[in-house]
Design a protein around this motif. Structure first.
Motif, PDB file in Angstrom:
ATOM      1  N   ALA A  57     -65.309 -43.244  47.988  1.00 22.64           N
ATOM      2  CA  ALA A  57     -64.028 -42.802  47.964  1.00 22.64           C
ATOM      3  C   ALA A  57     -63.584 -42.094  46.678  1.00 22.64           C
ATOM      4  N   LYS A  62     -60.046 -39.973  46.930  1.00 27.27           N
ATOM      5  CA  LYS A  62     -59.329 -40.783  47.985  1.00 27.27           C
ATOM      6  C   LYS A  62     -59.370 -42.082  47.722  1.00 27.27           C
ATOM      7  N   ALA A  64     -59.119 -45.924  47.971  1.00 30.67           N
ATOM      8  CA  ALA A  64     -58.978 -46.555  49.290  1.00 30.67           C
ATOM      9  C   ALA A  64     -58.984 -48.173  49.358  1.00 30.67           C
ATOM     10  N   ARG A  80     -59.179 -53.284  46.731  1.00 28.22           N
ATOM     11  CA  ARG A  80     -57.978 -52.138  46.998  1.00 28.22           C
ATOM     12  C   ARG A  80     -58.624 -51.233  45.345  1.00 28.22           C
ATOM     13  N   ALA A  84     -54.937 -46.704  45.377  1.00 27.53           N
ATOM     14  CA  ALA A  84     -55.094 -46.902  46.754  1.00 27.53           C
ATOM     15  C   ALA A  84     -53.490 -47.222  46.960  1.00 27.53           C
ATOM     16  N   SER A 107     -51.924 -52.946  52.574  1.00 31.99           N
ATOM     17  CA  SER A 107     -53.067 -52.306  53.039  1.00 31.99           C
ATOM     18  C   SER A 107     -54.289 -53.190  53.120  1.00 31.99           C
ATOM     19  N   ALA A 111     -56.692 -52.573  56.465  1.00 24.04           N
ATOM     20  CA  ALA A 111     -58.046 -52.431  56.287  1.00 24.04           C
ATOM     21  C   ALA A 111     -58.645 -53.418  57.296  1.00 24.04           C
TER      22      ALA A 111
END
Length: 162
Positions: A57, A62, A64, A80, A84, A107, A111
């Protein structure tokens, strides 16, 4: 989203839950239920998987939320990354109203739900594997194309939310 096999038999046995196939027939001997005590993920394994996912990531810039679950949907680890998103908005892109459409979901829960859905769709020997399920259930049916509508199974991953 990340998932891994960690066993998951509820028999309490350290012997695989499937007797396998007879020796000498050219088959690997596993029909999808061959976990034993030595095939379960250890804490070190889980930490390594998370660290590898974090590294990937970061390489893609990015941040994540990463989850590791076993083959029957038990959460083994979640992380996390800094930066993110704290929540994910449910958006099919189809103008649907009602249900979870438009709602922000933590999140970590999204996930976990996505990883569980992928695991439930995957099994050894089936033509409908986790990659196919992932394609059909993602927000944009053409990966990376934010103008594409959601896949035909988009939303099924949220059926696992409490």
């Amino acid at each position: 989203m990340l998932f891994a096999c960690g066993g998951g038999s509820n028999t309490g046995s350290d012997v695989g839950t499937n007797p396998g196939t007879p020796a000498g027939n050219g088959d690997s001997g596993c029909a999808g239920s061959c976990a034993n005590a030595n095939s379960f993920l250890t804490v070190d394994d889980i930490q390594k998987v998370i660290a590898q996912a974090v590294a990937e990531a970061q390489a893609q810039s990015k941040p994540a939320t990463i989850t590791v679950i076993d083959r029957v949907g038990n959460l083994l680890g979640a992380y996390r990354m800094t930066g993110a998103p704290v929540t994910q908005r449910v958006d099919s892109g189809r103008g649907i109203s009602g249900g979870l459409e438009g709602l922000p979901i933590p999140s970590e829960l999204t996930a976990i739900a996505k990883a569980i859905t992928s695991v439930y769709f995957s099994s050894e020997g089936n033509a409908f594997g986790s990659r196919t399920a992932g394609q059909l259930a993602q927000e944009h049916f053409a990966p990376g194309d934010i103008t594409a509508p959601s896949g035909p199974l988009f939303g099924v991953q949220f059926s696992q939310l409490p």
